[in-house]
Design a protein around this motif. Structure first.
Motif, PDB file in Angstrom:
ATOM      1  N   ASP A  38       0.289   6.566   0.683  1.00 19.50           N
ATOM      2  CA  ASP A  38      -0.348   5.293   0.962  1.00 19.50           C
ATOM      3  C   ASP A  38      -0.866   4.719  -0.341  1.00 19.50           C
ATOM      4  O   ASP A  38      -1.511   5.390  -1.131  1.00 19.50           O
ATOM      5  CB  ASP A  38      -1.499   5.523   1.939  1.00 19.50           C
ATOM      6  N   SER A  39      -0.593   3.435  -0.589  1.00 18.89           N
ATOM      7  CA  SER A  39      -0.906   2.855  -1.886  1.00 18.89           C
ATOM      8  C   SER A  39      -2.387   2.897  -2.186  1.00 18.89           C
ATOM      9  O   SER A  39      -2.797   2.927  -3.339  1.00 18.89           O
ATOM     10  CB  SER A  39      -0.413   1.411  -1.953  1.00 18.89           C
ATOM     11  N   SER A  40      -3.229   2.871  -1.156  1.00 18.27           N
ATOM     12  CA  SER A  40      -4.656   2.862  -1.409  1.00 18.27           C
ATOM     13  C   SER A  40      -5.282   4.235  -1.214  1.00 18.27           C
ATOM     14  O   SER A  40      -6.158   4.637  -1.971  1.00 18.27           O
ATOM     15  CB  SER A  40      -5.340   1.852  -0.490  1.00 18.27           C
ATOM     16  N   SER A  41      -4.830   4.968  -0.196  1.00 19.78           N
ATOM     17  CA  SER A  41      -5.484   6.226   0.128  1.00 19.78           C
ATOM     18  C   SER A  41      -5.056   7.375  -0.768  1.00 19.78           C
ATOM     19  O   SER A  41      -5.748   8.369  -0.864  1.00 19.78           O
ATOM     20  CB  SER A  41      -5.213   6.603   1.584  1.00 19.78           C
ATOM     21  N   SER A  42      -3.905   7.242  -1.447  1.00 17.82           N
ATOM     22  CA  SER A  42      -3.400   8.369  -2.224  1.00 17.82           C
ATOM     23  C   SER A  42      -4.319   8.733  -3.372  1.00 17.82           C
ATOM     24  O   SER A  42      -4.301   9.844  -3.854  1.00 17.82           O
ATOM     25  CB  SER A  42      -2.003   8.063  -2.755  1.00 17.82           C
ATOM     26  N   SER A  43      -5.170   7.794  -3.811  1.00 17.81           N
ATOM     27  CA  SER A  43      -6.061   8.089  -4.923  1.00 17.81           C
ATOM     28  C   SER A  43      -7.107   9.127  -4.545  1.00 17.81           C
ATOM     29  O   SER A  43      -7.773   9.681  -5.403  1.00 17.81           O
ATOM     30  CB  SER A  43      -6.759   6.796  -5.384  1.00 17.81           C
ATOM     31  N   ALA A 309      -2.009  -0.022  12.587  1.00 19.58           N
ATOM     32  CA  ALA A 309      -3.080   0.532  11.763  1.00 19.58           C
ATOM     33  C   ALA A 309      -2.672   0.592  10.298  1.00 19.58           C
ATOM     34  O   ALA A 309      -3.167   1.426   9.540  1.00 19.58           O
ATOM     35  CB  ALA A 309      -3.451   1.925  12.275  1.00 19.58           C
ATOM     36  N   ALA A 310      -1.762  -0.294   9.899  1.00 23.33           N
ATOM     37  CA  ALA A 310      -1.296  -0.304   8.517  1.00 23.33           C
ATOM     38  C   ALA A 310      -2.393  -0.794   7.580  1.00 23.33           C
ATOM     39  O   ALA A 310      -3.129  -1.731   7.903  1.00 23.33           O
ATOM     40  CB  ALA A 310      -0.072  -1.195   8.388  1.00 23.33           C
ATOM     41  N   THR A 311      -2.481  -0.170   6.417  1.00 21.69           N
ATOM     42  CA  THR A 311      -3.389  -0.642   5.381  1.00 21.69           C
ATOM     43  C   THR A 311      -2.868  -1.922   4.750  1.00 21.69           C
ATOM     44  O   THR A 311      -3.628  -2.821   4.386  1.00 21.69           O
ATOM     45  CB  THR A 311      -3.563   0.435   4.291  1.00 21.69           C
ATOM     46  N   GLN A 312      -1.534  -2.011   4.614  1.00 22.65           N
ATOM     47  CA  GLN A 312      -0.881  -3.183   4.029  1.00 22.65           C
ATOM     48  C   GLN A 312       0.250  -3.623   4.940  1.00 22.65           C
ATOM     49  O   GLN A 312       1.022  -2.787   5.418  1.00 22.65           O
ATOM     50  CB  GLN A 312      -0.304  -2.855   2.641  1.00 22.65           C
ATOM     51  N   HIS A 426       2.890   6.512   7.914  1.00 19.51           N
ATOM     52  CA  HIS A 426       3.324   5.774   9.090  1.00 19.51           C
ATOM     53  C   HIS A 426       3.829   4.419   8.591  1.00 19.51           C
ATOM     54  O   HIS A 426       3.067   3.637   8.018  1.00 19.51           O
ATOM     55  CB  HIS A 426       2.174   5.568  10.075  1.00 19.51           C
ATOM     56  N   VAL A 427       5.108   4.143   8.797  1.00 22.79           N
ATOM     57  CA  VAL A 427       5.723   2.912   8.304  1.00 22.79           C
ATOM     58  C   VAL A 427       6.088   2.039   9.505  1.00 22.79           C
ATOM     59  O   VAL A 427       6.761   2.504  10.440  1.00 22.79           O
ATOM     60  CB  VAL A 427       6.967   3.204   7.447  1.00 22.79           C
ATOM     61  N   VAL A 443       6.847  -5.709   7.662  1.00 15.78           N
ATOM     62  CA  VAL A 443       6.797  -4.263   7.474  1.00 15.78           C
ATOM     63  C   VAL A 443       5.389  -3.907   7.016  1.00 15.78           C
ATOM     64  O   VAL A 443       4.637  -4.766   6.529  1.00 15.78           O
ATOM     65  CB  VAL A 443       7.832  -3.759   6.446  1.00 15.78           C
ATOM     66  N   GLY A 444       5.015  -2.672   7.186  1.00 12.58           N
ATOM     67  CA  GLY A 444       3.693  -2.254   6.763  1.00 12.58           C
ATOM     68  C   GLY A 444       3.606  -0.755   6.652  1.00 12.58           C
ATOM     69  O   GLY A 444       4.470  -0.014   7.114  1.00 12.58           O
ATOM     70  N   PHE A 445       2.540  -0.284   6.015  1.00 12.60           N
ATOM     71  CA  PHE A 445       2.285   1.159   5.912  1.00 12.60           C
ATOM     72  C   PHE A 445       0.801   1.391   5.689  1.00 12.60           C
ATOM     73  O   PHE A 445       0.050   0.485   5.389  1.00 12.60           O
ATOM     74  CB  PHE A 445       3.114   1.790   4.777  1.00 12.60           C
TER      75      PHE A 445
END
Length: 445
Positions: A38-43, A309-312, A426-427, A443-445
């Protein structure tokens, strides 16, 4: 798009939508891939150091249990031909207007980069194949056939009508079924001598189970049918249609085909849960795993188990492309594609493998690359992906699921976020419903 096989797997972008999408012209004999984060949560997760370099933190989402009627399991493993990173599901095909004489077919590749069901004719029993009527076109009722073009080859076969069901054997109840019979492609049921030349793709024919590494392809991306206006309008169809009119089954020539006769996305034709899908895959180790089991969820916001529930989220074109993405300072067409078994993009700074793994990247140390994703809306998000040498990954011949495999693509205008992107995520794919006044594709993830 989808994954092609060779001795080791390869990739190709599902539908090459002539006019509206980029044709990926590079033939890549390749094996699978693994998944990003996940682009935000992976940090929030620690990165991994390998071969003197480092990989970004991997995403950690887990799939929900595939126990509800609107869910089915996704399997990545050795499969039919030992091709890595091929996600597969089972599909039931029935003759139009009846629930008898059906056949459930396993090892169907799940492809979010294409649209519609395609089944290799040889895996269907003779009685079912004979009960699926071939579509016709024109006043002379010519047989309708299709050349489905991928970046490294093509599938050729008739268009037939069938009722399509995707049932969950573990749920014990229900499942998802199309409201009526829909057009599907039967791969390889026409003689090779009938393939139009020129006019039907480049590369080799992918008309057998051995060619595909699967029994068929289930395209469940954002488009409701596989070609849309390009093939429906006579002006563009004359040069770009995937469809061919075959009087008497031969002498096939390109033809325009109404939307209702084009190969259809089964999900868009379900009685319920028909507005999209969620592909959920588990995390895998950075050095690969023998297998992975995920969950395909039908519908978005239609049941208690499929909330958005996608972040983006990104509004896309009809075919799920994020056309305002940026990689290395260049605007690219990016797309999330479960049917590609690696990340595929152009980067001259990454060392390519030798002939054993031609087309893949083999950097001497682990690498991280970032892409800024952008669709038709103002949403932008940066995603980091990890890359390990294909030769390192493939040294364990028991592994078939990888999250950090990448390869070269022809040209610099596309960035293919293949199955590696899906592991631990989850995509979401929202199906284009604009023709009926509904949602735009996203699209989202």
């Amino acid at each position: 798009m989808r994954t092609m096989q060779s001795h080791i797997a390869g990739k190709f972008r599902g539908w090459v939508q002539a006019v509206v999408a980029v044709a990926l012209v590079s033939l890549i004999a390749a094996c699978g891939g693994g998944g990003g984060g996940d682009s935000s949560s992976s940090s929030n997760n620690s990165s991994t150091t390998l071969n003197g370099g480092s990989l970004p933190a991997s995403p950690t989402q887990q799939p929900i249990a595939a126990t509800a009627a609107n869910t089915v399991p996704i399997t990545v493993g050795r499969g039919l031909s030992g091709v890595i990173n091929i996600p597969t599901v089972s599909v039931t095909v029935c003759p139009p207007g009846t629930t008898s004489g059906c056949q459930t077919i396993d090892n169907i590749q799940l492809d979010t980069g294409s649209f519609g069901l395609r089944v290799v004719g040889s895996v269907l029993n003779a009685s079912l194949l004979g009960a699926l009527p071939v579509n016709t076109i024109g006043t002379n009722n010519a047989q309708l056939a299709e050349c489905a073009t991928f970046a490294d080859g093509y599938t050729w076969g008739t268009v037939r009508n069938a009722t399509v069901a995707i049932l969950n054997p573990t749920a014990g109840v229900g499942g998802e079924t199309t409201t009526t019979a829909i057009p599907i492609q039967i791969i390889g049921d026409k003689a090779s001598s009938t393939v139009p030349s020129p006019g039907c793709g480049s590369g080799s024919a992918e008309n057998t189970v051995s060619d595909l590494g699967a029994n068929g392809i289930l395209g469940i991306g954002t488009a409701p049918n596989d070609c849309g206006a390009t093939c429906a309008n006579a002006g563009t169809a004359a040069n770009y249609s995937n469809y061919f009119s075959c009087p008497g089954g031969t002498s096939c020539t390109r033809t325009a085909v109404p939307l209702a006769q084009q190969v259809a996305n089964p999900v868009a034709n379900f009685t319920a849960d028909n507005n999209g899908v969620i592909v959920q895959m588990p995390p895998v180790s950075n050095t690969g795993a023998a297998s992975a089991t995920g969950t395909l969820v039908f519908g978005i916001g239609t049941q208690s188990n499929n909330a958005l529930a996608a972040t983006q989220t990104f509004t896309t074109d009809a075919f799920g492309n994020m056309n305002n993405s940026v990689f290395n300072g260049t605007t690219v067409q990016a797309f999330f594609d479960s049917g590609s078994n690696a990340y595929f993009f152009a980067d001259s700074s990454l060392a390519q493998c030798g002939s054993n793994f031609a087309g893949f990247y083999c950097p001497s140390a682990a690498q991280t690359r970032s892409i800024t994703l952008g669709g038709l809306s103002s949403t932008r998000a940066s995603v980091s992906i990890g890359i390990l040498s294909a030769s390192t990954l493939f040294s364990n011949t028991s592994n078939y699921a990888f999250n950090d495999l990448a390869g070269q693509i022809g040209g610099s205008s596309s960035f293919d976020l293949g199955l590696p992107f899906f592991y631990g995520r989850h995509v979401y794919y929202g199906i284009d419903q604009t023709l009926s006044g509904g949602q735009t594709p996203y699209v989202g993830f």
